[in-house]
Design a protein around this motif. Sequence first.
Motif, mmCIF file in Angstrom:
data_model
loop_
_atom_site.group_PDB
_atom_site.id
_atom_site.type_symbol
_atom_site.label_atom_id
_atom_site.label_comp_id
_atom_site.label_asym_id
_atom_site.label_seq_id
_atom_site.Cartn_x
_atom_site.Cartn_y
_atom_site.Cartn_z
ATOM 1 N N ILE A 139 0.839 -1.180 -0.002
ATOM 2 C CA ILE A 139 0.010 -0.036 -0.024
ATOM 3 C C ILE A 139 0.644 1.065 -0.034
ATOM 4 O O ILE A 139 0.414 2.249 -0.700
ATOM 5 C CB ILE A 139 -0.957 -0.132 1.170
ATOM 6 N N VAL A 140 1.843 1.314 0.654
ATOM 7 C CA VAL A 140 2.745 2.367 0.727
ATOM 8 C C VAL A 140 3.339 2.731 -0.436
ATOM 9 O O VAL A 140 3.306 3.502 -0.931
ATOM 10 C CB VAL A 140 3.798 2.272 1.942
ATOM 11 N N ASP A 142 2.645 1.681 -3.423
ATOM 12 C CA ASP A 142 1.474 2.350 -4.630
ATOM 13 C C ASP A 142 1.251 3.773 -4.241
ATOM 14 O O ASP A 142 1.219 4.509 -5.243
ATOM 15 C CB ASP A 142 0.623 1.479 -4.455
ATOM 16 N N LEU A 143 0.994 4.089 -3.028
ATOM 17 C CA LEU A 143 0.769 5.289 -2.755
ATOM 18 C C LEU A 143 1.962 6.307 -2.918
ATOM 19 O O LEU A 143 2.054 7.699 -3.296
ATOM 20 C CB LEU A 143 0.203 5.747 -1.188
ATOM 21 N N ARG A 146 1.826 7.254 -6.469
ATOM 22 C CA ARG A 146 0.655 8.240 -6.615
ATOM 23 C C ARG A 146 1.057 9.658 -6.167
ATOM 24 O O ARG A 146 0.605 10.827 -6.891
ATOM 25 C CB ARG A 146 -0.539 7.693 -5.778
ATOM 26 N N PHE A 147 1.746 9.763 -5.042
ATOM 27 C CA PHE A 147 2.104 10.915 -4.696
ATOM 28 C C PHE A 147 3.515 11.191 -4.562
ATOM 29 O O PHE A 147 4.188 12.126 -3.892
ATOM 30 C CB PHE A 147 1.616 11.069 -2.902
ATOM 31 N N ILE A 156 4.149 8.792 4.086
ATOM 32 C CA ILE A 156 2.991 8.203 3.680
ATOM 33 C C ILE A 156 3.193 6.978 4.622
ATOM 34 O O ILE A 156 1.809 6.274 4.650
ATOM 35 C CB ILE A 156 3.234 7.612 2.244
ATOM 36 N N VAL A 160 -0.569 5.508 6.430
ATOM 37 C CA VAL A 160 -1.241 4.324 6.184
ATOM 38 C C VAL A 160 -1.187 3.616 7.508
ATOM 39 O O VAL A 160 -2.463 3.073 7.911
ATOM 40 C CB VAL A 160 -0.221 3.759 5.320
ATOM 41 N N ALA A 180 -5.992 1.760 2.332
ATOM 42 C CA ALA A 180 -5.644 2.354 1.043
ATOM 43 C C ALA A 180 -6.288 3.614 0.553
ATOM 44 O O ALA A 180 -5.669 4.590 0.437
ATOM 45 C CB ALA A 180 -5.240 1.555 -0.316
ATOM 46 N N ALA A 184 -5.064 7.564 1.304
ATOM 47 C CA ALA A 184 -4.761 8.492 0.195
ATOM 48 C C ALA A 184 -5.768 9.648 0.362
ATOM 49 O O ALA A 184 -5.552 10.810 0.039
ATOM 50 C CB ALA A 184 -5.381 7.606 -1.166
ATOM 51 N N SER A 185 -6.994 9.442 0.824
ATOM 52 C CA SER A 185 -7.785 10.598 0.890
ATOM 53 C C SER A 185 -7.443 11.424 1.731
ATOM 54 O O SER A 185 -7.343 12.830 1.578
ATOM 55 C CB SER A 185 -9.323 10.277 1.350
ATOM 56 N N LEU A 187 -3.973 12.131 2.684
ATOM 57 C CA LEU A 187 -2.796 12.643 1.803
ATOM 58 C C LEU A 187 -3.369 13.662 0.937
ATOM 59 O O LEU A 187 -2.587 14.876 0.905
ATOM 60 C CB LEU A 187 -2.133 11.638 1.210
#
Length: 335
Positions: A139-140, A142-143, A146-147, A156, A160, A180, A184-185, A187
């Motif tokens: 999860i970390v 992947d984020l 994204r970020f 991140i 999480v 996740a 994400a929301s 962050l």
Amino acid sequence: MSALMPLSRDRARRGRASRGNRAASSRWRVYRLSSMDSVVEVPPIAVLADPTRARILRLIRDSADGRALVSRLAETLGLRQPTVSHHMKALLADGFVTREPEGRVVWYSIAPDRYDAVVALLGDPAEGAPESEPDVDRIVADLAVRFRGVFGAETIAAYVAESRDLLAQHGAPLLASRTAAFAASRLAAVARSEVRTVSDASPSAPPEVLFVCVQNAGRSQLAAAILKQLAGDRVVVRTAGSEPAADVRGSIVTALDEIGVGIGGEFPKPLTDEAVRAADVVVTMGCGDACPVYPGRRYLDWDLEDPVGRPAATVRAIRDDIDRRVRTLIAELGI
């Protein structure tokens, strides 16, 4: 419900022949509904009324590769092999299993066209099974993609981990995917609040509205779903709860579906500081003083009845009241 009345043998035979001469091994029985001039077919589910046969199917279904040998079934069940073979012949004759010779042994598997029926009768093996722990590293990672360029991996990872703990405290199901999404929301909200602090927000950025109620399973979800439906990507919508439930109430999902609005992947989330900081408008619904107050935000308190546990007619009335308020809010936001 109308009673099921067997057809005569001749008429049943003609009915089967007209439908393509179904294999004799399936043994489907044909019935006429007493109140309708139609024919229905009923699979021989009665064969599973025998608890031993139900256990055999369960063992086959839950095996590592979805198949089993009579010898191993007999050992597990504590029965003689001839006894298990007798049950297997009945299951084979009724089409519940398939027979696969492999050298000197014979494997039995659940017939593909009967698997859904078996699951319906025995229950889904996934139901009641303990949920696996979220793959936090994945999860970390992947984020972080994204970020990229916005937050570092340590930041991140911290969000999480905290998001997972907050959701777990309230018994949230689907913990990995919800962790996740929640992280994400949060962050994204932090990134937005930092931008508005530095540049006082871009005039082209869509306004953000946060709906808050107690359980985040009723009123706030109704309002968020309706606003998203009406405004689309012209507004950023978030929801939270001061004491979030495990899931959105079924009555809420139904009330929204009636007017063509889907709930999507929404789920109850705890109220966090960054969600309030990022919002332009914070709408509270019965959560008292749980929501922190920051300057520069517009706060609205909608006095609405809690729809949880209320009859469908009441839920619809609350939904329609929220719909009117949301439309007024859209006009005030100029979107």
